[in-house]
Design an enzyme around this catalytic site. Sequence first.
Site, PDB file in Angstrom:
ATOM      1  N   ASP A 143      20.441  11.817  23.414  1.00 19.40           N
ATOM      2  CA  ASP A 143      21.381  11.455  23.730  1.00 19.40           C
ATOM      3  C   ASP A 143      22.472  10.979  23.165  1.00 19.40           C
ATOM      4  O   ASP A 143      22.728  10.614  22.491  1.00 19.40           O
ATOM      5  CB  ASP A 143      21.487  10.545  25.017  1.00 19.40           C
ATOM      6  CG  ASP A 143      22.944  10.300  25.727  1.00 19.40           C
ATOM      7  OD1 ASP A 143      24.208  10.902  25.256  1.00 19.40           O
ATOM      8  OD2 ASP A 143      22.764   9.231  26.627  1.00 19.40           O
ATOM      9  N   TRP A 145      15.384   4.403  19.090  1.00 18.00           N
ATOM     10  CA  TRP A 145      14.498   4.940  20.320  1.00 18.00           C
ATOM     11  C   TRP A 145      13.659   6.065  19.807  1.00 18.00           C
ATOM     12  O   TRP A 145      13.243   6.556  19.438  1.00 18.00           O
ATOM     13  CB  TRP A 145      15.517   4.846  21.385  1.00 18.00           C
ATOM     14  CG  TRP A 145      16.359   5.981  22.072  1.00 18.00           C
ATOM     15  CD1 TRP A 145      15.922   6.748  22.889  1.00 18.00           C
ATOM     16  CD2 TRP A 145      16.654   7.011  21.193  1.00 18.00           C
ATOM     17  NE1 TRP A 145      16.567   8.064  23.153  1.00 18.00           N
ATOM     18  CE2 TRP A 145      16.891   8.362  21.722  1.00 18.00           C
ATOM     19  CE3 TRP A 145      18.538   6.517  20.225  1.00 18.00           C
ATOM     20  CZ2 TRP A 145      18.236   9.371  21.845  1.00 18.00           C
ATOM     21  CZ3 TRP A 145      19.122   7.182  19.829  1.00 18.00           C
ATOM     22  CH2 TRP A 145      19.452   8.767  20.349  1.00 18.00           C
ATOM     23  N   ASP A 201      20.269   7.898  15.160  1.00 12.81           N
ATOM     24  CA  ASP A 201      21.914   7.720  15.576  1.00 12.81           C
ATOM     25  C   ASP A 201      21.513   8.012  14.077  1.00 12.81           C
ATOM     26  O   ASP A 201      21.106   7.225  13.348  1.00 12.81           O
ATOM     27  CB  ASP A 201      22.263   6.647  16.001  1.00 12.81           C
ATOM     28  CG  ASP A 201      22.264   6.536  17.753  1.00 12.81           C
ATOM     29  OD1 ASP A 201      22.084   8.312  17.654  1.00 12.81           O
ATOM     30  OD2 ASP A 201      22.772   5.828  18.463  1.00 12.81           O
ATOM     31  N   ASN A 211      18.214   5.526  25.877  1.00 15.73           N
ATOM     32  CA  ASN A 211      18.913   6.235  24.604  1.00 15.73           C
ATOM     33  C   ASN A 211      20.294   6.071  24.561  1.00 15.73           C
ATOM     34  O   ASN A 211      21.510   6.522  23.602  1.00 15.73           O
ATOM     35  CB  ASN A 211      18.274   8.256  24.479  1.00 15.73           C
ATOM     36  CG  ASN A 211      19.204   8.202  26.210  1.00 15.73           C
ATOM     37  OD1 ASN A 211      19.474   8.162  26.578  1.00 15.73           O
ATOM     38  ND2 ASN A 211      18.941  10.015  25.922  1.00 15.73           N
ATOM     39  N   TRP A 229      22.976   2.715  18.371  1.00 11.89           N
ATOM     40  CA  TRP A 229      21.604   2.711  17.570  1.00 11.89           C
ATOM     41  C   TRP A 229      22.255   2.256  16.132  1.00 11.89           C
ATOM     42  O   TRP A 229      21.589   1.565  15.159  1.00 11.89           O
ATOM     43  CB  TRP A 229      20.732   3.448  17.596  1.00 11.89           C
ATOM     44  CG  TRP A 229      19.536   3.506  18.687  1.00 11.89           C
ATOM     45  CD1 TRP A 229      19.783   4.161  19.967  1.00 11.89           C
ATOM     46  CD2 TRP A 229      18.859   1.727  19.319  1.00 11.89           C
ATOM     47  NE1 TRP A 229      18.785   3.681  20.774  1.00 11.89           N
ATOM     48  CE2 TRP A 229      18.633   2.184  20.831  1.00 11.89           C
ATOM     49  CE3 TRP A 229      18.924   0.957  18.882  1.00 11.89           C
ATOM     50  CZ2 TRP A 229      18.177   1.535  21.456  1.00 11.89           C
ATOM     51  CZ3 TRP A 229      18.098   0.270  18.998  1.00 11.89           C
ATOM     52  CH2 TRP A 229      16.956   0.395  20.440  1.00 11.89           C
ATOM     53  N   TYR A 243      29.024   5.888  15.008  1.00  5.72           N
ATOM     54  CA  TYR A 243      28.254   6.803  15.528  1.00  5.72           C
ATOM     55  C   TYR A 243      28.415   8.170  14.710  1.00  5.72           C
ATOM     56  O   TYR A 243      29.665   8.204  15.632  1.00  5.72           O
ATOM     57  CB  TYR A 243      27.701   6.156  16.689  1.00  5.72           C
ATOM     58  CG  TYR A 243      27.105   8.076  16.976  1.00  5.72           C
ATOM     59  CD1 TYR A 243      25.902   8.285  17.265  1.00  5.72           C
ATOM     60  CD2 TYR A 243      28.002   8.247  18.085  1.00  5.72           C
ATOM     61  CE1 TYR A 243      24.566   9.130  17.410  1.00  5.72           C
ATOM     62  CE2 TYR A 243      26.999  10.246  18.655  1.00  5.72           C
ATOM     63  CZ  TYR A 243      25.480   9.704  18.370  1.00  5.72           C
ATOM     64  OH  TYR A 243      25.051  11.104  18.564  1.00  5.72           O
ATOM     65  N   THR A 247      22.686  12.263  15.955  1.00  6.39           N
ATOM     66  CA  THR A 247      21.442  11.708  16.194  1.00  6.39           C
ATOM     67  C   THR A 247      20.119  12.883  15.741  1.00  6.39           C
ATOM     68  O   THR A 247      20.537  14.379  15.939  1.00  6.39           O
ATOM     69  CB  THR A 247      21.339  11.301  17.881  1.00  6.39           C
ATOM     70  OG1 THR A 247      22.207  10.848  18.032  1.00  6.39           O
ATOM     71  CG2 THR A 247      19.954  10.875  17.855  1.00  6.39           C
TER      72      THR A 247
HETATM   73  N1  ABN Z   1      22.683   6.990  20.501  1.00 10.99           N
HETATM   74  C1  ABN Z   1      23.268   7.750  21.068  1.00 10.99           C
HETATM   75  C2  ABN Z   1      24.515   7.369  21.497  1.00 10.99           C
HETATM   76  C3  ABN Z   1      25.618   6.384  20.933  1.00 10.99           C
HETATM   77  C4  ABN Z   1      26.933   6.190  20.977  1.00 10.99           C
HETATM   78  C5  ABN Z   1      27.285   5.385  22.425  1.00 10.99           C
HETATM   79  C6  ABN Z   1      25.771   6.338  23.179  1.00 10.99           C
HETATM   80  C7  ABN Z   1      24.858   6.520  22.250  1.00 10.99           C
END
Ligand code: ABN
Length: 172
Positions: free
Chosen positions: A73, A98, A117, A145, A149, A158, A161
């Site tokens: 995700d 994860w 991430d 997910n 992370w 972020y 990923t």
């Molecule tokens: N693990 C991906 C993610 C990052 C930020 C918010 C939601 C999902």
Amino acid sequence: MKWFDDFFEKKTRQAAQSVSRRSALARIGSLMVGTAFMLPVLPFDRIGSNAHAATKPSQDDTSCDYWRYCALDGFLCTCCGGSISSCPPGTEVSKVTWVGTCRNPADGRDYLISYNDCCGATMCGQCFCNKNERERPGYRLGTHNDINWCMANNSNTYHCTVAAIVGIGDKG
Ligand code: ABN
């Protein structure tokens, strides 16, 4: 209206004398069956016939249907200047992660995938995927997910990923 009643009474009596009840029922039955074949009686889902094609695993690691992304995700780092298992320059890999289990269609084996991430740059915005095979709610944190992370890194921002293989299942 008497002539009307007389007319239909006569015709009904004639029909009753010349056609047995059984053959009348057989005719009505075959008419109904014939009609069912002629008309598209119920609507049916033509999109469903393509469902398999739509979820066919891809060989392309910039596509959400690539097999390793079965529980990913987020934005694919392969579309953001990184690779499938390394973060783009200027970002750092998350310290926590994860995992998911995905089957590789090439050898039919299950692989443990670590979805890390990449942190330290604003959201990449390219190739967003939301695949959730065997994904679990937040109380099973290691297989959830839908959180950022980057929480344990110096920068919590972020970016994208990656999907690195960290284990391989027995031959099934
Ligand atoms: N693990 C991906 C993610 C990052 C930020 C918010 C939601 C999902």
